[in-house]
Design an enzyme around this catalytic site. Structure first.
Site, PDB file in Angstrom:
ATOM      1  N   ARG A  52       0.852  -1.193   0.000  1.00 47.03           N
ATOM      2  CA  ARG A  52       0.000   0.000   0.000  1.00 47.03           C
ATOM      3  C   ARG A  52       0.889   1.244   0.000  1.00 47.03           C
ATOM      4  O   ARG A  52       0.615   2.225  -0.667  1.00 47.03           O
ATOM      5  CB  ARG A  52      -0.954   0.012   1.205  1.00 47.03           C
ATOM      6  N   TYR A 104     -16.818  18.195 -14.020  1.00 47.88           N
ATOM      7  CA  TYR A 104     -17.215  16.792 -14.173  1.00 47.88           C
ATOM      8  C   TYR A 104     -18.302  16.414 -13.146  1.00 47.88           C
ATOM      9  O   TYR A 104     -18.197  16.767 -11.966  1.00 47.88           O
ATOM     10  CB  TYR A 104     -15.963  15.926 -13.983  1.00 47.88           C
ATOM     11  N   ASP A 176      -8.149  19.924 -12.974  1.00 50.10           N
ATOM     12  CA  ASP A 176      -8.448  18.597 -13.510  1.00 50.10           C
ATOM     13  C   ASP A 176      -8.111  18.650 -14.999  1.00 50.10           C
ATOM     14  O   ASP A 176      -8.822  19.273 -15.783  1.00 50.10           O
ATOM     15  CB  ASP A 176      -9.929  18.269 -13.281  1.00 50.10           C
ATOM     16  N   LYS A 201      -8.750   7.875 -18.877  1.00 49.59           N
ATOM     17  CA  LYS A 201      -9.058   8.514 -20.152  1.00 49.59           C
ATOM     18  C   LYS A 201      -7.815   8.545 -21.054  1.00 49.59           C
ATOM     19  O   LYS A 201      -7.304   7.511 -21.388  1.00 49.59           O
ATOM     20  CB  LYS A 201      -9.641   9.900 -19.895  1.00 49.59           C
TER      21      LYS A 201
HETATM   22  C1  PLP Z   1     -13.683  10.550 -15.870  1.00 52.59           C
HETATM   23  C2  PLP Z   1     -13.350  11.836 -15.253  1.00 52.59           C
HETATM   24  C3  PLP Z   1     -13.136  11.950 -13.868  1.00 52.59           C
HETATM   25  C4  PLP Z   1     -13.306  10.788 -12.930  1.00 52.59           C
HETATM   26  O1  PLP Z   1     -12.371   9.779 -13.152  1.00 52.59           O
HETATM   27  P1  PLP Z   1     -12.647   8.240 -12.801  1.00 52.59           P
HETATM   28  O2  PLP Z   1     -11.371   7.584 -13.203  1.00 52.59           O
HETATM   29  O3  PLP Z   1     -13.831   7.800 -13.577  1.00 52.59           O
HETATM   30  O4  PLP Z   1     -12.895   8.173 -11.330  1.00 52.59           O
HETATM   31  C5  PLP Z   1     -12.792  13.198 -13.372  1.00 52.59           C
HETATM   32  N1  PLP Z   1     -12.692  14.269 -14.169  1.00 52.59           N
HETATM   33  C6  PLP Z   1     -12.901  14.202 -15.493  1.00 52.59           C
HETATM   34  C7  PLP Z   1     -12.771  15.436 -16.322  1.00 52.59           C
HETATM   35  C8  PLP Z   1     -13.241  12.989 -16.081  1.00 52.59           C
HETATM   36  O5  PLP Z   1     -13.471  12.940 -17.399  1.00 52.59           O
END
Ligand code: PLP
Length: 385
Positions: A52, A104, A176, A201
């Site tokens: 961890r 998001y 983000d 992504k």
């Molecule tokens: C998908 C996404 C998230 C969340 O990520 P997860 O891996 O699904 O928890 C946060 N911000 C943006 C802009 C996203 O596209």
């Protein structure tokens, strides 16, 4: 292999954080699928005690992502949401956060449904207008939380301008950067203190892993994030860390193709008589096209368009054959979605409309297939409208 201090972006993506495996010379960092490490004697070990706390595959990914985002350290998490949640532990009850208003949906849900229970306060503003950021700041504001471009409207925030305002008030800035990817924009270069990714992504890029990361530059942030990553334990596993490392090696070539295909599809849709409007920062008609040219390297793989009515949008969504009807984004395959009922279903309808997510809106995460096949698919779907 040692990375020169001023290596260029594509080279960093392939090499940063990784050295041949010390025990075998394997060029690719192995998936260290282990929970613990044997110690040679009491108190004598190789820097790894329990998985961890540290795992060599994760360490490699973290070194790679820190370099890619031009930060000082990175931390791998189980998902993008776990990464955002870890950043929010930098705050304490009574603190206030200014947030991009169509951030998001999962971030909005985390802030409103979970973190309000801990007396954190959030104000959502259109951060594309810098004056609104300034106006929302209170003596309790400790964090500016930005997303640019936004999903699915592709509205931009001037990162350098926003960071100057926040820092003038002693406020940290978290961005983000999932939607753009670090190939398209690196927020730390514009002054951001923290960068958050859903590695699910573009960074992984192949729709086969869920993960997240935080990149930091400030020593106090780094120290706390290292502590909280271990204390809360929402770590990325070694298999997922390995998959993302495989993904980042091809990030530049994938993004070039994502950018080119999205630009071409945006132009195609903008010229199509059945399409009401197209949202893409690369189009000169985008209200922030000039900012996009300054701040972004290419305009990203996401676009949205409006069909004039829900029925017309539904016809397109149900008629595509090559594009897959699915949530998520940033993979090599093209995904098409309906934000109002899919990604943004958890956002209350009034709020959805206020930020411009109408029922006739369609979003495409443009993949790296042959452009002509994508165009033909859209053409035959639009023909049915
Ligand atoms: C998908 C996404 C998230 C969340 O990520 P997860 O891996 O699904 O928890 C946060 N911000 C943006 C802009 C996203 O596209």
């Amino acid at each position: 292999m040692t990375l020169r201090e001023h290596a260029r972006f594509s080279t960093i993506c392939i090499h940063a954080g990784q050295t041949p495996d010390p025990s075998t010379g394997a060029i690719i960092t192995p998936i260290y699928q282990t929970s613990t490490y044997v110690q040679e004697a009491l108190g004598v070990h190789k820097g790894y005690e329990y998985a961890r706390t540290r795992n060599p595959t994760r360490t490699a990914l973290e070194g790679n992502l820190a370099a890619i985002e031009n930060g000082k350290a990175a931390f791998g998490f189980a998902s993008g949401m776990a990464a955002t949640a870890a950043v929010m532990t930098l705050l304490q009850s009574g603190d206030h956060v200014v947030v991009t208003d169509n951030t998001y949906g999962g971030t909005y849900r985390l802030f409103e449904r979970v973190l309000r229970k801990y007396q954190l306060d959030f104000t959502y503003v259109d951060t594309s207008r810098l004056g609104e950021i300034e106006r929302a700041i209170t003596p309790s504001t400790k964090l500016l939380f930005l997303e640019t471009p936004t999903n699915p409207l592709l509205r931009l925030t001037d990162l350098a301008g926003a960071c100057t305002i926040a820092h003038g008030h002693g406020i940290a800035v978290a961005v983000d950067n999932t939607f753009a990817s670090p190939y398209v924009q690196r927020p730390i270069d514009f002054g951001a203190d923290l960068v958050i990714h859903s590695t699910t992504k573009f960074l992984n890029g192949h729709s086969d892993s869920v993960g997240g990361a935080v990149v930091a530059v400030r020593e106090d942030h780094i120290e706390w994030l290292r502590f909280v990553q271990n204390a809360e334990g929402a770590i990325i596993g070694p298999m997922d860390a390995w998959l993302v490392l495989r993904g980042t090696k091809t990030l530049p070539v994938r993004m070039e193709r994502h950018n080119a295909n999205a630009m071409a599809l945006a132009e195609y849709l903008a010229s199509h008589p059945k399409v009401a409007s197209v949202h893409y920062p690369g189009l000169p008609s985008h209200p922030q096209h000039e900012l996009a040219r300054r701040q972004m390297h290419g305009f990203g793989g996401l676009l949205a368009f409006q069909m004039g009515s829900f029925e017309r949008a539904r016809t397109v969504l149900n008629s595509v054959r090559l594009m897959s009807l699915a949530e998520s984004l940033g993979g090599v395959e093209t995904l098409i979605s309906h934000p109002a009922t899919m990604t943004h279903a958890s956002v209350p309808p009034e709020r959805r409309l206020r930020i411009g997510i109408t029922d006739d809106m369609v979003r495409i995460s443009v993949g790296i297939e042959d452009l002509d096949d994508l165009k033909e698919d859209l053409a035959q779907a639009l023909e049915r409208v």
